[in-house]
Motif scaffolding. Sequence first.
Motif, PDB file in Angstrom:
ATOM      1  N   ALA A   1      27.397  24.604  47.017  1.00  0.00           N
ATOM      2  CA  ALA A   1      26.845  23.524  46.192  1.00  0.00           C
ATOM      3  C   ALA A   1      27.679  22.258  46.327  1.00  0.00           C
ATOM      4  O   ALA A   1      27.132  21.143  46.366  1.00  0.00           O
ATOM      5  N   GLY A   2      29.002  22.426  46.399  1.00  0.00           N
ATOM      6  CA  GLY A   2      29.890  21.268  46.488  1.00  0.00           C
ATOM      7  C   GLY A   2      29.677  20.463  47.756  1.00  0.00           C
ATOM      8  O   GLY A   2      29.681  19.221  47.735  1.00  0.00           O
ATOM      9  N   LEU A   3      29.489  21.156  48.868  1.00  0.00           N
ATOM     10  CA  LEU A   3      29.243  20.454  50.122  1.00  0.00           C
ATOM     11  C   LEU A   3      27.946  19.654  50.073  1.00  0.00           C
ATOM     12  O   LEU A   3      27.874  18.525  50.570  1.00  0.00           O
ATOM     13  N   HIS A   4      26.928  20.225  49.455  1.00  0.00           N
ATOM     14  CA  HIS A   4      25.649  19.512  49.344  1.00  0.00           C
ATOM     15  C   HIS A   4      25.750  18.353  48.360  1.00  0.00           C
ATOM     16  O   HIS A   4      25.156  17.285  48.584  1.00  0.00           O
ATOM     17  N   LEU A   5      26.505  18.543  47.287  1.00  0.00           N
ATOM     18  CA  LEU A   5      26.687  17.470  46.309  1.00  0.00           C
ATOM     19  C   LEU A   5      27.439  16.302  46.958  1.00  0.00           C
ATOM     20  O   LEU A   5      27.105  15.134  46.739  1.00  0.00           O
ATOM     21  N   GLN A   6      28.435  16.625  47.770  1.00  0.00           N
ATOM     22  CA  GLN A   6      29.190  15.593  48.466  1.00  0.00           C
ATOM     23  C   GLN A   6      28.300  14.831  49.443  1.00  0.00           C
ATOM     24  O   GLN A   6      28.384  13.607  49.557  1.00  0.00           O
ATOM     25  N   GLN A   7      27.416  15.565  50.136  1.00  0.00           N
ATOM     26  CA  GLN A   7      26.500  14.923  51.075  1.00  0.00           C
ATOM     27  C   GLN A   7      25.558  13.964  50.352  1.00  0.00           C
ATOM     28  O   GLN A   7      25.281  12.858  50.838  1.00  0.00           O
ATOM     29  N   THR A   8      25.086  14.390  49.182  1.00  0.00           N
ATOM     30  CA  THR A   8      24.210  13.521  48.399  1.00  0.00           C
ATOM     31  C   THR A   8      24.935  12.237  48.006  1.00  0.00           C
ATOM     32  O   THR A   8      24.373  11.137  48.104  1.00  0.00           O
ATOM     33  N   ALA A   9      26.188  12.380  47.589  1.00  0.00           N
ATOM     34  CA  ALA A   9      26.968  11.207  47.200  1.00  0.00           C
ATOM     35  C   ALA A   9      27.170  10.264  48.384  1.00  0.00           C
ATOM     36  O   ALA A   9      27.106   9.036  48.242  1.00  0.00           O
ATOM     37  N   LYS A  10      27.387  10.823  49.574  1.00  0.00           N
ATOM     38  CA  LYS A  10      27.567  10.003  50.784  1.00  0.00           C
ATOM     39  C   LYS A  10      26.303   9.206  51.080  1.00  0.00           C
ATOM     40  O   LYS A  10      26.360   8.019  51.421  1.00  0.00           O
ATOM     41  N   GLU A  11      25.155   9.896  50.966  1.00  0.00           N
ATOM     42  CA  GLU A  11      23.898   9.231  51.290  1.00  0.00           C
ATOM     43  C   GLU A  11      23.603   8.095  50.316  1.00  0.00           C
ATOM     44  O   GLU A  11      23.119   7.032  50.712  1.00  0.00           O
ATOM     45  N   ILE A  12      23.910   8.313  49.044  1.00  0.00           N
ATOM     46  CA  ILE A  12      23.696   7.249  48.049  1.00  0.00           C
ATOM     47  C   ILE A  12      24.629   6.084  48.316  1.00  0.00           C
ATOM     48  O   ILE A  12      24.234   4.910  48.280  1.00  0.00           O
TER      49      ILE A  12
ATOM     50  N   SER B   1      18.792  30.682  53.425  1.00  0.00           N
ATOM     51  CA  SER B   1      17.637  31.297  52.756  1.00  0.00           C
ATOM     52  C   SER B   1      18.080  32.225  51.628  1.00  0.00           C
ATOM     53  O   SER B   1      17.243  32.807  50.945  1.00  0.00           O
ATOM     54  N   SER B   2      19.392  32.367  51.427  1.00  0.00           N
ATOM     55  CA  SER B   2      19.908  33.260  50.392  1.00  0.00           C
ATOM     56  C   SER B   2      19.495  32.786  49.004  1.00  0.00           C
ATOM     57  O   SER B   2      19.783  31.654  48.604  1.00  0.00           O
ATOM     58  N   PHE B   3      18.848  33.662  48.265  1.00  0.00           N
ATOM     59  CA  PHE B   3      18.450  33.325  46.898  1.00  0.00           C
ATOM     60  C   PHE B   3      19.668  33.029  46.040  1.00  0.00           C
ATOM     61  O   PHE B   3      19.727  32.006  45.340  1.00  0.00           O
ATOM     62  N   SER B   4      20.660  33.907  46.078  1.00  0.00           N
ATOM     63  CA  SER B   4      21.824  33.754  45.206  1.00  0.00           C
ATOM     64  C   SER B   4      22.664  32.544  45.570  1.00  0.00           C
ATOM     65  O   SER B   4      23.282  31.930  44.698  1.00  0.00           O
ATOM     66  N   MET B   5      22.714  32.187  46.837  1.00  0.00           N
ATOM     67  CA  MET B   5      23.467  30.994  47.226  1.00  0.00           C
ATOM     68  C   MET B   5      22.776  29.740  46.711  1.00  0.00           C
ATOM     69  O   MET B   5      23.414  28.799  46.226  1.00  0.00           O
ATOM     70  N   ASN B   6      21.451  29.708  46.789  1.00  0.00           N
ATOM     71  CA  ASN B   6      20.713  28.506  46.409  1.00  0.00           C
ATOM     72  C   ASN B   6      20.708  28.235  44.916  1.00  0.00           C
ATOM     73  O   ASN B   6      20.578  27.079  44.507  1.00  0.00           O
ATOM     74  N   ILE B   7      20.849  29.261  44.087  1.00  0.00           N
ATOM     75  CA  ILE B   7      20.825  28.994  42.648  1.00  0.00           C
ATOM     76  C   ILE B   7      22.017  28.144  42.229  1.00  0.00           C
ATOM     77  O   ILE B   7      21.980  27.482  41.182  1.00  0.00           O
ATOM     78  N   PHE B   8      23.066  28.105  43.031  1.00  0.00           N
ATOM     79  CA  PHE B   8      24.213  27.258  42.713  1.00  0.00           C
ATOM     80  C   PHE B   8      23.878  25.780  42.849  1.00  0.00           C
ATOM     81  O   PHE B   8      24.606  24.924  42.362  1.00  0.00           O
ATOM     82  N   ARG B   9      22.769  25.495  43.505  1.00  0.00           N
ATOM     83  CA  ARG B   9      22.263  24.119  43.590  1.00  0.00           C
ATOM     84  C   ARG B   9      21.077  23.920  42.648  1.00  0.00           C
ATOM     85  O   ARG B   9      20.402  22.890  42.709  1.00  0.00           O
ATOM     86  N   GLY B  10      20.807  24.913  41.810  1.00  0.00           N
ATOM     87  CA  GLY B  10      19.671  24.819  40.899  1.00  0.00           C
ATOM     88  C   GLY B  10      18.349  25.007  41.602  1.00  0.00           C
ATOM     89  O   GLY B  10      17.292  24.602  41.102  1.00  0.00           O
TER      90      GLY B  10
END
Length: 614
Positions: free
Chosen positions: A446-457, A38-47
Amino acid sequence: MFASGVRQLKCNKLRPISARLVSNASTAKKERKPAETSSFSMNIFRGKAQLDNVFPYPLNLSSDQRETLNMIVDPTEKFLTEVNDLLKNDETASQPPEVLRQFGELGAFGALVPVEYEGAGLNNSQMARLAEIVGAHDLGLGVTMGAHQSIGYKGILLYGDEAMKKKYLPDLATGRKFASFCLTEPGSGSDANSISSTITKSDDGKHYILNGNKIFISNGGFAEVFTVFAQQPIKQADGSTKNKVTAVVVERAFGGVTNGPPEKKMGIKGSNTVTMNFDNVKIPIENRLGEEGEGFKVAMNILNNGRFGIPASMTGTMKYVIQKTVDHVTNRVQFGRKLEEYGNVKEKLSQMIVKHYASESIVYMLAATMDAGVQDYQLEAACGKVFTSEAAWWCTDEAIQLHGGYGFIRETALEVFLRDLRIFRIFEGANDVLRLFVALTGIQHAGLHLQQTAKEIKSGGIGTLFGELTKRVTGGSTGGDFLKVVDSAFTSEAATLDAAIKDFGATIEKLLLKYKKGIIERQFELTRIGDAAIDIFALTCVLSRATFSAKHGAASFEHEKDIVKLFAEQAASRITANLKVAREGSPTEVSLIEKIATDVCKNGGLPQRHPIEL
């Protein structure tokens, strides 16, 4: 505060720090999705604009809490004005015991301690107001206060069992005894994992034996209780042994605890700073904080939990120097006109006011968020510490400039505040390191989430693929509806913030795709990412606080509106510039920086010849 040490940046130290902050995303378990926050500052790294913790402005004191605070404010102001003597403390490099005793009687040394342990029972927002008042009068006294309760015995509050709390907190909360936080060593500053002090178990398993030395320890010369961190050999699952940090509570009365003479310092001279020595100190096993080998986590949690104290003190200092400046420029006449009439003076004064407003908005956003029970605020705390400590330094430096020669004279106290302020950009996490911490922690998320997105695709996730394609065609969305939470007076500024978050997320993704895990070495880009993240958080706090003022019908709202609009315009320019440099880079500039610094270090000093010697 100062007890966490003077954090010096060294060329050969930042790499291991960075490497620990960001691990290779490929080490994550493939079947486990990355955690949400729920961190605002953490989430901005994912846009993403996760607004739950920042809108509405979370400050929410009850009438009883406000009444309690008012009962504390006036006596504290009176004490700091009539009893405590800033200039004398600075001149003698000490704080009289009787002054500390009286300060303790006001409840200043146990602000956050529950009343059942003889504390004042305040929450973080109330505590911030108290720290703000102290920061407006004597930062040295503020360091004594903060080193004692914000970090000195904070571990007992956070990790101690009931028996430990009953044993220690009453004396500590009342100032009958003082505490210190002992982390920094001669060979370890920001790199806390490199400490060399050791702790081993006694043969009967009932005690720990501590040996080692700590430096830059605030309150160490008169403290009776110490939170100490040392390396302990811990048996691993495979049967091997590995040294890990363990935290313990040590009493001077245990024996083997000594300290050196007070350090001679540039500022905060009234506060006591010494070297601590621990020689075969025997500590009861029940005095451990947290689990064995988890001392680094304990230390970071203590520092994060108490980090709002520095921003609060900084806002008090800024308020003081602004008032001094207003008094001076509205009375001082030069070239037939009052200083307040000159454009350059107006610009400097307005910048002081804007920086103070933003800092104050951050302080109570952070404190109130903690009061609301939010757990993930480490990035916001780091952003607040960096922003406010640099803002306070700038404001005080410019206040001296506007005072001219008067600002350089001791009686104005501005020169004392300037010397005192310099350490706040260093301790409890050097600002240089905290910028990297903000950037790298957010990038890892952000990197972990980006990697997860790539896995799902890759595995045929058509919905994920469609979502990514849509985002790239349309420019995407931050997911935050600012127009619903921001006052209508700030529609344009809200749009600017939303665009900045979108740009920020896109920049992070580009950097991750370009450098992958090599991003940990790109400190030129990371520093600018950190600065952009800090400005985005600050702008969010400012908009939320001003909306709060509008909702409550603040008489000052029209003035606040002007401040917000000026800050938004300036912050947006900085964010855009920093992201552009981080995204596009400057190979020539980076290579020249590298070459010049390497040449000088290799030469052991300046290699260029003096023009007279040519």
